[in-house]
Design an enzyme around this catalytic site. Sequence first.
Site, PDB file in Angstrom:
ATOM      1  N   HIS A 168      -5.150  -4.115   3.841  1.00  0.00           N
ATOM      2  CA  HIS A 168      -4.631  -4.988   4.747  1.00  0.00           C
ATOM      3  C   HIS A 168      -5.427  -5.467   5.917  1.00  0.00           C
ATOM      4  O   HIS A 168      -5.589  -6.529   6.380  1.00  0.00           O
ATOM      5  CB  HIS A 168      -3.175  -4.756   5.020  1.00  0.00           C
ATOM      6  CG  HIS A 168      -2.228  -5.044   4.014  1.00  0.00           C
ATOM      7  ND1 HIS A 168      -1.058  -5.953   4.349  1.00  0.00           N
ATOM      8  CD2 HIS A 168      -2.222  -4.698   2.572  1.00  0.00           C
ATOM      9  CE1 HIS A 168      -0.508  -6.149   3.049  1.00  0.00           C
ATOM     10  NE2 HIS A 168      -1.197  -5.160   2.039  1.00  0.00           N
ATOM     11  N   ASP A 201       0.224  -8.620  10.392  1.00  0.00           N
ATOM     12  CA  ASP A 201       0.767  -8.115   9.017  1.00  0.00           C
ATOM     13  C   ASP A 201       2.287  -7.823   9.112  1.00  0.00           C
ATOM     14  O   ASP A 201       2.728  -7.159   9.708  1.00  0.00           O
ATOM     15  CB  ASP A 201      -0.260  -6.870   8.976  1.00  0.00           C
ATOM     16  CG  ASP A 201      -0.375  -6.624   7.244  1.00  0.00           C
ATOM     17  OD1 ASP A 201      -1.281  -6.778   7.016  1.00  0.00           O
ATOM     18  OD2 ASP A 201       0.847  -6.145   6.781  1.00  0.00           O
ATOM     19  N   HIS A 230      -8.288  -1.630  -9.854  1.00  0.00           N
ATOM     20  CA  HIS A 230      -6.731  -1.737  -9.757  1.00  0.00           C
ATOM     21  C   HIS A 230      -6.183  -2.845  -9.425  1.00  0.00           C
ATOM     22  O   HIS A 230      -4.897  -2.758  -9.456  1.00  0.00           O
ATOM     23  CB  HIS A 230      -6.356  -0.384  -8.839  1.00  0.00           C
ATOM     24  CG  HIS A 230      -6.662  -0.802  -7.358  1.00  0.00           C
ATOM     25  ND1 HIS A 230      -7.666  -1.456  -6.899  1.00  0.00           N
ATOM     26  CD2 HIS A 230      -5.782  -0.842  -6.346  1.00  0.00           C
ATOM     27  CE1 HIS A 230      -7.634  -1.811  -5.576  1.00  0.00           C
ATOM     28  NE2 HIS A 230      -6.355  -1.339  -5.094  1.00  0.00           N
ATOM     29  N   GLU A 267     -12.795 -10.219  -4.417  1.00  0.00           N
ATOM     30  CA  GLU A 267     -14.239  -9.832  -4.355  1.00  0.00           C
ATOM     31  C   GLU A 267     -14.890  -9.856  -5.609  1.00  0.00           C
ATOM     32  O   GLU A 267     -16.015 -10.435  -5.789  1.00  0.00           O
ATOM     33  CB  GLU A 267     -14.416  -8.463  -3.528  1.00  0.00           C
ATOM     34  CG  GLU A 267     -13.882  -8.356  -2.138  1.00  0.00           C
ATOM     35  CD  GLU A 267     -13.502  -7.171  -1.589  1.00  0.00           C
ATOM     36  OE1 GLU A 267     -13.876  -6.058  -2.109  1.00  0.00           O
ATOM     37  OE2 GLU A 267     -12.783  -7.221  -0.621  1.00  0.00           O
ATOM     38  N   GLN A 279      -0.133  -5.511  -7.857  1.00  0.00           N
ATOM     39  CA  GLN A 279      -1.202  -5.532  -8.780  1.00  0.00           C
ATOM     40  C   GLN A 279      -0.788  -5.806 -10.238  1.00  0.00           C
ATOM     41  O   GLN A 279      -1.910  -6.368 -10.805  1.00  0.00           O
ATOM     42  CB  GLN A 279      -1.882  -4.028  -8.893  1.00  0.00           C
ATOM     43  CG  GLN A 279      -2.435  -3.775  -7.202  1.00  0.00           C
ATOM     44  CD  GLN A 279      -2.377  -2.172  -6.792  1.00  0.00           C
ATOM     45  OE1 GLN A 279      -2.238  -1.312  -7.820  1.00  0.00           O
ATOM     46  NE2 GLN A 279      -2.716  -1.758  -5.783  1.00  0.00           N
TER      47      GLN A 279
HETATM   48  N1  UDP Z   1     -13.156  -0.848  -0.133  1.00  0.00           N
HETATM   49  C1  UDP Z   1     -14.387  -0.548  -0.132  1.00  0.00           C
HETATM   50  N2  UDP Z   1     -15.205   0.409  -0.362  1.00  0.00           N
HETATM   51  C2  UDP Z   1     -14.299   1.696  -1.036  1.00  0.00           C
HETATM   52  C3  UDP Z   1     -13.052   1.267  -1.083  1.00  0.00           C
HETATM   53  C4  UDP Z   1     -12.394   0.001  -0.881  1.00  0.00           C
HETATM   54  O1  UDP Z   1     -15.331  -1.399   0.665  1.00  0.00           O
HETATM   55  O2  UDP Z   1     -14.986   2.629  -1.011  1.00  0.00           O
HETATM   56  C5  UDP Z   1     -12.774  -2.100   0.120  1.00  0.00           C
HETATM   57  C6  UDP Z   1     -12.775  -3.179  -0.838  1.00  0.00           C
HETATM   58  O3  UDP Z   1     -13.690  -4.040  -0.850  1.00  0.00           O
HETATM   59  C7  UDP Z   1     -11.461  -4.126  -0.370  1.00  0.00           C
HETATM   60  C8  UDP Z   1     -10.594  -2.913   0.253  1.00  0.00           C
HETATM   61  O4  UDP Z   1     -11.268  -1.960   0.833  1.00  0.00           O
HETATM   62  O5  UDP Z   1     -11.826  -4.838   0.496  1.00  0.00           O
HETATM   63  C9  UDP Z   1      -9.379  -2.503  -0.885  1.00  0.00           C
HETATM   64  O6  UDP Z   1      -8.537  -3.404  -0.665  1.00  0.00           O
HETATM   65  P1  UDP Z   1      -7.842  -3.944  -2.173  1.00  0.00           P
HETATM   66  O7  UDP Z   1      -6.810  -4.831  -2.149  1.00  0.00           O
HETATM   67  O8  UDP Z   1      -8.586  -4.130  -3.236  1.00  0.00           O
HETATM   68  O9  UDP Z   1      -6.932  -2.479  -2.526  1.00  0.00           O
HETATM   69  P2  UDP Z   1      -6.098  -1.500  -1.653  1.00  0.00           P
HETATM   70  O10 UDP Z   1      -6.828  -0.514  -0.948  1.00  0.00           O
HETATM   71  O11 UDP Z   1      -5.242  -2.250  -0.580  1.00  0.00           O
HETATM   72  O12 UDP Z   1      -5.164  -0.605  -2.679  1.00  0.00           O
END
Ligand code: UDP
Length: 472
Positions: free
Chosen positions: A20, A112, A348, A356, A373
Amino acid sequence: MNSEAPQVEMYFFPYVGGGHQIPMIDIARLFASHGAKSTIIVTPTNALQFQNSILRDQNSGHPISIHALQLLDGAVSPDSDMSATPSTDTTVLREPLKLFLIEHKPDCIVFDMFHRWAAELFDELGIRRIVFNGSGCFPRCVKENIRKYEPHEKVGSDYEPFLVPGLPDRIELTRSQLPVFLRDKSGRSDRMAKDEEKSFGAVVNSFYELEPAYADYFRKEMGKKAWLVGPASLCNKNTTDKAERGKQADQSCLRWLDEKEPNSVLYISFGSKPSFAPGQFLEVAHALEASNYSFIWVVGKTFKDEERCLPGGFEERIKESKKGVIIRGWAPQLLILEHGAVGGFMTHCGWNSMLEGVCCGVPMITWPLSAEQFSNEKLVTDVLGIGVQVGSMEWMSFSSEKKALVVREKVEVGVKRMMSGGDEIVEMRKRAKELAEKAKKAVQVGGSSSIDADALIEELKSSKKMRVDSGG
Ligand code: UDP
């Protein structure tokens, strides 16, 4: 400043967790690049995580700054090294934020929804609030119609699929894939829905061309005022911004990728707080060895060898054969996904990761775990046609004990299907690349997201002008 064109001042109050916080920082940067004076309000520790990119923006002349909240004596900051869950309590930020807002009044604050106490504070202080909930229109439409029609009440078991009524596409889910708060109607997220209802509108990290029918549904059928301004990650234009996004990442995996053939590597990541049943990583490791494709696998910092042990000698073997890289810390996800050697993304289905993947034109193996998800998975596989499902069936809360396993055979089938690059995958890749082009156009001048960002700024500007003109 003349009253003809007052500069709009926007505050951004991100959550403390990765999925977030990261996109909201990007969104603040995006609005600053459109000329809005943008201030990001965070804890001092959180500020350290992205201050370099803000400094670079400032050097490029963008009107952006950080305000670090000074916590009251003895208060413990809710920072969590990017791994906060939706239930992390942030009320300790209320007082310092209130003190700051009494002194400074922006034209709006984008906040948020996980700061559950914040809407009330902004109303008390008369500050126009705009909500950010981290995901796109599609999952919200799915949630809304499940709530409205309760199709999950009409099936005989947790695993019998039901159709989500009233949506533009045929979307099927099972009760086992629904968040607990949807299944048992607890008040937790109703509260957030109410916060959203009373907000001036919602800023959404999405772009119209990704989910046009659902953006329309969200606005017209659900009556939401929404500005789709994403994909937020595209505001990271240079390698340094991308490598430092979220946290400083080790870039050695990129040199490893340079040695690989185009589309030959599977990138595996489960977001900022990967959490699985004990034994799940063993299943993944066996599947990877059996399928024999190259991979980068982000196991995360919370990975504990003793709990989720990998097969004996696995790491030595993959290192020796140059088949795989394991990342225990923070991966430079944007740089990995945009590398030409990456041909598939096992994800996930966190909204950011999914987006991305889309921006980089990479087809996905979908493995949803929690939050919204399972809906995002359906968008990827059933609506956009750019992914294959691994066969995950159980929604798990972040805090509960994890039990459900996806067995190695299923994982292996998914990996082979994606990485063999058959005709269906070639088609998926083509569709993913087309979406990636649309995403890039959306944020360029004249693109749908750029127009939406300008529209919000203009709206804030005209109400500010009215206030200034009327002496308010
Ligand atoms: N991310 C990253 N490196 C990591 C793990 C996560 O850059 O090793 C970033 C990823 O690019 C994304 C965010 O962390 O922007 C994760 O957001 P997402 O909504 O996919 O999943 P969440 O962490 O909320 O479950």
